[in-house]
Design a protein around this motif. Sequence first.
Motif, PDB file in Angstrom:
ATOM      1  N   ILE A  63      -4.032  27.331 -27.175  1.00  7.46           N
ATOM      2  CA  ILE A  63      -3.645  25.932 -27.036  1.00  7.46           C
ATOM      3  C   ILE A  63      -4.011  25.476 -25.633  1.00  7.46           C
ATOM      4  O   ILE A  63      -3.466  26.008 -24.653  1.00  7.46           O
TER       5      ILE A  63
ATOM      6  N   TRP B  46      -6.875  22.022 -30.145  1.00  4.70           N
ATOM      7  CA  TRP B  46      -7.583  23.149 -30.761  1.00  4.70           C
ATOM      8  C   TRP B  46      -8.500  22.661 -31.871  1.00  4.70           C
ATOM      9  O   TRP B  46      -9.643  23.104 -31.979  1.00  4.70           O
TER      10      TRP B  46
ATOM     11  N   LEU C  63      -2.084  21.672 -30.923  1.00 11.35           N
ATOM     12  CA  LEU C  63      -2.936  22.017 -32.051  1.00 11.35           C
ATOM     13  C   LEU C  63      -4.048  20.988 -32.250  1.00 11.35           C
ATOM     14  O   LEU C  63      -5.148  21.320 -32.694  1.00 11.35           O
TER      15      LEU C  63
END
Length: 278
Positions: free
Chosen positions: A273, A108, A105
């Motif tokens: 991801i 991202w 994450l």
Amino acid sequence: MDTELLKTFLEVSKTRHFGRAAESLYLTQSAVSSRIRLLENQLGVNLFTRHRNNIRLTAAGEQLLPYAENLIITWQQARSSITKSNQKKNTLSIGALPLIWETGLTDWLESLYLVHKNLQFDARIAPRNLQVQQLHERQLDLLITTEPSKMDELVSKRITSIPLQLVMSERKSGDKKRAYISLDWGIDFSQQEKESFTQEISPVLTTSSALMAKQLLKNTAGCTFLPEFWQKQHPELKPVQPIQSINLPLYAIWLQNSEHHLLIHKLISNFHIPEDNE
């Protein structure tokens, strides 16, 4: 009413001296005198009695004092609140468990920052129940988690899945008996975790950090469920035979009436991801 006039009035009432008030306000003494006269003209009263080295508040000045203090405080609070509200429009707070941040994450979030330079991001790490509460209280805009919400006021959208695989460290590959490190991926994972083993297991460690679990594999002769693509990034990780896998869904959750509703839809529409970076 010009708040600068009230600030000047308060400074003179505090110092009882036009010269010292001017120094505190970074003004000339004549500017301070001019502001006091203007305020007195607006109110139609004298606020100070002026004698050499003896400046005192008049009865009208004493009466104005608490009002001036409250007005300045109220104005400062209003300005601060409006400024924070305006800043919040350009800020998106995203919450997730440490596991989710470590799994990809963070990458991202980095990709969002590179594309949306006008946005400010606030990354939060906290238990899921606390972050759901923060969503309701509008302290959090978006939650990325492994379980959908069952609350009507929250929107849940499945955005991807994370293939997990039971792995060990090759440095301990010769050990027959393996310790198990349990990662807190969520309630749904816990059920699948139990079904993955033919007998009841007693973890030597339960943690919410995938990085910690990976580090401890080296010295515990242990195994744990880590993202499958980590084996490309960490060659020392080897699948336990026979191969055991769990496909873990990932959800985006936010308030139905969130002011960032359209933005969140846009940001998660192409969610993925990255698997080639840590």
